[in-house]
Every structure is written in C-alpha cells, then in structure tokens.
Design a protein around this motif. Structure first.
Motif, PDB file in Angstrom:
ATOM      1  N   THR A   1       5.870  17.510  12.001  1.00 24.11           N
ATOM      2  CA  THR A   1       5.967  18.840  11.943  1.00 24.11           C
ATOM      3  C   THR A   1       5.025  19.325  13.231  1.00 24.11           C
ATOM      4  O   THR A   1       4.333  19.074  13.740  1.00 24.11           O
ATOM      5  CB  THR A   1       5.262  19.429  10.719  1.00 24.11           C
ATOM      6  OG1 THR A   1       3.780  18.917  10.836  1.00 24.11           O
ATOM      7  CG2 THR A   1       5.863  18.980   9.444  1.00 24.11           C
ATOM      8  N   ASN A   2       5.534  20.773  13.417  1.00 24.42           N
ATOM      9  CA  ASN A   2       4.776  21.542  14.554  1.00 24.42           C
ATOM     10  C   ASN A   2       3.467  22.199  13.983  1.00 24.42           C
ATOM     11  O   ASN A   2       3.280  21.978  13.126  1.00 24.42           O
ATOM     12  CB  ASN A   2       5.765  22.505  14.850  1.00 24.42           C
ATOM     13  CG  ASN A   2       6.210  23.693  14.134  1.00 24.42           C
ATOM     14  OD1 ASN A   2       5.550  23.855  13.304  1.00 24.42           O
ATOM     15  ND2 ASN A   2       7.450  24.165  14.377  1.00 24.42           N
ATOM     16  N   PRO A   3       2.815  22.879  14.828  1.00 21.51           N
ATOM     17  CA  PRO A   3       1.504  23.410  14.411  1.00 21.51           C
ATOM     18  C   PRO A   3       1.753  24.346  13.416  1.00 21.51           C
ATOM     19  O   PRO A   3       0.635  24.785  12.648  1.00 21.51           O
ATOM     20  CB  PRO A   3       1.231  24.008  15.805  1.00 21.51           C
ATOM     21  CG  PRO A   3       1.746  23.278  17.050  1.00 21.51           C
ATOM     22  CD  PRO A   3       2.902  22.915  16.476  1.00 21.51           C
ATOM     23  N   LEU A   4       2.849  24.809  13.145  1.00 21.74           N
ATOM     24  CA  LEU A   4       3.152  25.834  11.893  1.00 21.74           C
ATOM     25  C   LEU A   4       3.482  25.156  10.772  1.00 21.74           C
ATOM     26  O   LEU A   4       3.835  25.697   9.700  1.00 21.74           O
ATOM     27  CB  LEU A   4       4.045  26.709  12.299  1.00 21.74           C
ATOM     28  CG  LEU A   4       3.993  27.712  13.402  1.00 21.74           C
ATOM     29  CD1 LEU A   4       5.229  28.554  13.706  1.00 21.74           C
ATOM     30  CD2 LEU A   4       2.725  28.561  13.234  1.00 21.74           C
ATOM     31  N   ASN A   5       3.396  23.689  10.810  1.00 23.67           N
ATOM     32  CA  ASN A   5       3.515  22.910   9.648  1.00 23.67           C
ATOM     33  C   ASN A   5       5.279  22.648   9.473  1.00 23.67           C
ATOM     34  O   ASN A   5       5.541  22.856   8.173  1.00 23.67           O
ATOM     35  CB  ASN A   5       2.757  23.038   8.418  1.00 23.67           C
ATOM     36  CG  ASN A   5       1.329  22.602   8.672  1.00 23.67           C
ATOM     37  OD1 ASN A   5       1.113  21.110   9.184  1.00 23.67           O
ATOM     38  ND2 ASN A   5       0.432  23.015   8.138  1.00 23.67           N
ATOM     39  N   ASN A   6       6.139  23.169  10.229  1.00 19.96           N
ATOM     40  CA  ASN A   6       7.553  23.288   9.927  1.00 19.96           C
ATOM     41  C   ASN A   6       8.156  21.921  10.703  1.00 19.96           C
ATOM     42  O   ASN A   6       7.535  21.456  11.906  1.00 19.96           O
ATOM     43  CB  ASN A   6       8.218  24.481  10.408  1.00 19.96           C
ATOM     44  CG  ASN A   6       7.638  25.510   9.762  1.00 19.96           C
ATOM     45  OD1 ASN A   6       7.631  25.583   8.451  1.00 19.96           O
ATOM     46  ND2 ASN A   6       7.587  26.489  10.190  1.00 19.96           N
ATOM     47  N   LEU A   7       9.285  21.683  10.094  1.00 22.96           N
ATOM     48  CA  LEU A   7       9.984  20.388  10.764  1.00 22.96           C
ATOM     49  C   LEU A   7      10.288  20.601  12.427  1.00 22.96           C
ATOM     50  O   LEU A   7      10.822  21.694  12.684  1.00 22.96           O
ATOM     51  CB  LEU A   7      11.082  19.982  10.295  1.00 22.96           C
ATOM     52  CG  LEU A   7      12.087  18.819  10.495  1.00 22.96           C
ATOM     53  CD1 LEU A   7      11.236  17.444  10.186  1.00 22.96           C
ATOM     54  CD2 LEU A   7      13.303  18.573   9.802  1.00 22.96           C
TER      55      LEU A   7
ATOM     56  N   ARG B   1      16.658  28.737   9.111  1.00 25.10           N
ATOM     57  CA  ARG B   1      15.387  28.951   8.459  1.00 25.10           C
ATOM     58  C   ARG B   1      14.482  27.609   8.826  1.00 25.10           C
ATOM     59  O   ARG B   1      14.901  26.937   8.999  1.00 25.10           O
ATOM     60  CB  ARG B   1      15.599  28.664   7.002  1.00 25.10           C
ATOM     61  CG  ARG B   1      16.402  29.953   6.319  1.00 25.10           C
ATOM     62  CD  ARG B   1      16.943  29.793   5.029  1.00 25.10           C
ATOM     63  NE  ARG B   1      15.539  29.501   4.228  1.00 25.10           N
ATOM     64  CZ  ARG B   1      15.613  29.338   2.959  1.00 25.10           C
ATOM     65  NH1 ARG B   1      16.739  28.993   2.261  1.00 25.10           N
ATOM     66  NH2 ARG B   1      14.605  29.101   2.114  1.00 25.10           N
ATOM     67  N   ALA B   2      13.089  27.802   8.913  1.00 28.82           N
ATOM     68  CA  ALA B   2      12.178  26.889   8.945  1.00 28.82           C
ATOM     69  C   ALA B   2      12.207  25.900   7.922  1.00 28.82           C
ATOM     70  O   ALA B   2      12.469  26.356   6.712  1.00 28.82           O
ATOM     71  CB  ALA B   2      10.912  27.278   9.153  1.00 28.82           C
ATOM     72  N   ILE B   3      11.718  24.562   8.293  1.00 30.62           N
ATOM     73  CA  ILE B   3      11.755  23.582   7.103  1.00 30.62           C
ATOM     74  C   ILE B   3      10.379  23.342   7.070  1.00 30.62           C
ATOM     75  O   ILE B   3       9.689  22.480   7.919  1.00 30.62           O
ATOM     76  CB  ILE B   3      12.774  22.345   7.341  1.00 30.62           C
ATOM     77  CG1 ILE B   3      14.300  22.974   7.614  1.00 30.62           C
ATOM     78  CG2 ILE B   3      12.561  21.519   6.089  1.00 30.62           C
ATOM     79  CD1 ILE B   3      15.291  21.883   8.058  1.00 30.62           C
ATOM     80  N   PRO B   4       9.799  23.665   6.023  1.00 32.78           N
ATOM     81  CA  PRO B   4       8.299  23.402   5.777  1.00 32.78           C
ATOM     82  C   PRO B   4       7.857  21.740   5.508  1.00 32.78           C
ATOM     83  O   PRO B   4       8.776  21.188   4.720  1.00 32.78           O
ATOM     84  CB  PRO B   4       7.775  24.206   4.677  1.00 32.78           C
ATOM     85  CG  PRO B   4       9.046  25.238   4.134  1.00 32.78           C
ATOM     86  CD  PRO B   4      10.149  24.597   4.851  1.00 32.78           C
ATOM     87  N   LEU B   5       6.564  21.184   5.883  1.00 31.86           N
ATOM     88  CA  LEU B   5       6.126  20.232   5.570  1.00 31.86           C
ATOM     89  C   LEU B   5       6.489  20.095   3.974  1.00 31.86           C
ATOM     90  O   LEU B   5       6.088  20.954   3.137  1.00 31.86           O
ATOM     91  CB  LEU B   5       4.599  20.440   5.640  1.00 31.86           C
ATOM     92  CG  LEU B   5       3.860  19.123   5.249  1.00 31.86           C
ATOM     93  CD1 LEU B   5       4.267  17.844   6.128  1.00 31.86           C
ATOM     94  CD2 LEU B   5       2.533  19.537   5.553  1.00 31.86           C
ATOM     95  N   GLY B   6       6.825  18.795   3.494  1.00 29.38           N
ATOM     96  CA  GLY B   6       6.924  18.441   2.025  1.00 29.38           C
ATOM     97  C   GLY B   6       8.287  18.789   1.684  1.00 29.38           C
ATOM     98  O   GLY B   6       8.408  18.567   0.566  1.00 29.38           O
ATOM     99  N   SER B   7       9.094  19.460   2.521  1.00 26.94           N
ATOM    100  CA  SER B   7      10.258  19.790   1.860  1.00 26.94           C
ATOM    101  C   SER B   7      11.370  18.594   1.674  1.00 26.94           C
ATOM    102  O   SER B   7      11.125  17.604   2.439  1.00 26.94           O
ATOM    103  CB  SER B   7      11.164  20.783   2.735  1.00 26.94           C
ATOM    104  OG  SER B   7      10.265  22.009   2.843  1.00 26.94           O
TER     105      SER B   7
END
Length: 170
Positions: free
Chosen positions: A22-28, A65-71
């Motif tokens: 993930t990036n600093p925004l916690n998205n893939l 759409r962003a793909i968040p951490l844990g998805s």
C-alpha cells in the motif's frame, strides 16, 4: 483450429491487500494492481491459446476506486476478442465488502497478449465466440479499440478505420 468461448479462458485471482503493498494513504499501489491484472490476463491468454503468451500492450486502465488495506480483491480476466496472433483480454477488478460480502466493481483494464512459439515467434490463436450480451459488446468494441490504436500509432490511415468511421458517419 476450433473456436472457443470467453468463459473457457476465465481466470479469477482473489487475494488480500497487505501493508507492504500500500501507499501512504493505505491503498493498494497502482503498480501492484497492474501486476496482478497482468498475471490474471496472462493465465486467460494461455488458457485460450494453449501457448506461451506475452504482454503486447496495456491498452486501458481505469483506477476508478481506491482499494484499501485489508480488502479482499478479486480480478477476473477473460479473452474478449482474438485477431490472428493476438488476444484482447478484458479485466474486471472487484472489492468485497468486509461486512456484507457484496462485491463492488473497483477498476477495469484491457490488455493485449500475443501467443508465441518456443522461439518467440507469433503463432495463430483460436477465434472467440462470445455468448453473453456483455461478451458480445466487448467483442464488437475490441475492433474499434484495435483500429484506434493502429491509427494513433501511425500503422493505419484514419480513412481505413472502417469501424471507427461507422461511429461518426451515418
């Protein structure tokens, strides 16, 4: 060579988004998603052609759409159209809601793969026979996409792009 249906090439990859992806925004990371899509598309192309396949181009990617951490991410790839030695692979990316389990479409992409022999020379691939309405729409649009790519690359004259002209001339 016997024609095949898109469903015969279907490749489904399901995985979890981990912290190191993930990036600093916690998205893939977009590049991580591209790699996952490339693997799924490669499997679909190989299933269709039963040959070694190589990525020829990434024609379209939409990071909707962003793909968040844990998805939980599911990537579905299948051949949408074939040409002589190349295959267009349409990829849908889904995110599964943690609580409801409902899948929502997050992204999509279109890749082109070429089938090759052991020496790397392109080889013919089977034709594709779309079955569903969506498969037929993607099949029809693939020729327009190919012609547009050829025109933009200077490999086809605009007046030769019959499918594109048909969109604008009645």
């Amino acid at each position: 060579m016997q024609a095949k249906t898109p469903s015969e090439s279907l490749a489904i990859l399901t995985d979890l988004v981990l912290p190191g992806e993930t990036n600093p925004l916690n998205n893939l990371f977009g590049g991580e998603l591209l790699a996952r899509m490339d693997r799924a598309a490669s499997i679909a192309a190989r299933r269709h052609s039963r040959r070694i396949t190589v990525t020829a181009s990434v024609n379209h990617v939409a990071f909707n759409r962003a793909i968040p951490l844990g998805s939980v991410v599911t990537i579905e790839a299948k051949v949408s159209r074939t040409f002589k030695t190349s295959m267009e692979i349409y990829i849908d990316v889904w995110i599964e809601d943690r609580e409801s389990g409902i899948k929502n479409k997050a992204n999509e992409a279109i890749y082109t793969f070429v089938a090759v022999d052991e020496t790397g020379r392109p080889v013919e691939v089977p034709a594709i026979l779309p079955e569903t309405e969506l498969e037929k729409q993607r099949y029809d649009a693939a020729l327009r996409r190919k012609q547009l790519s050829l025109v933009l690359a200077g490999k086809m004259k605009p007046n030769e792009a019959t499918e594109l002209k048909a969109l604008f001339i009645e």
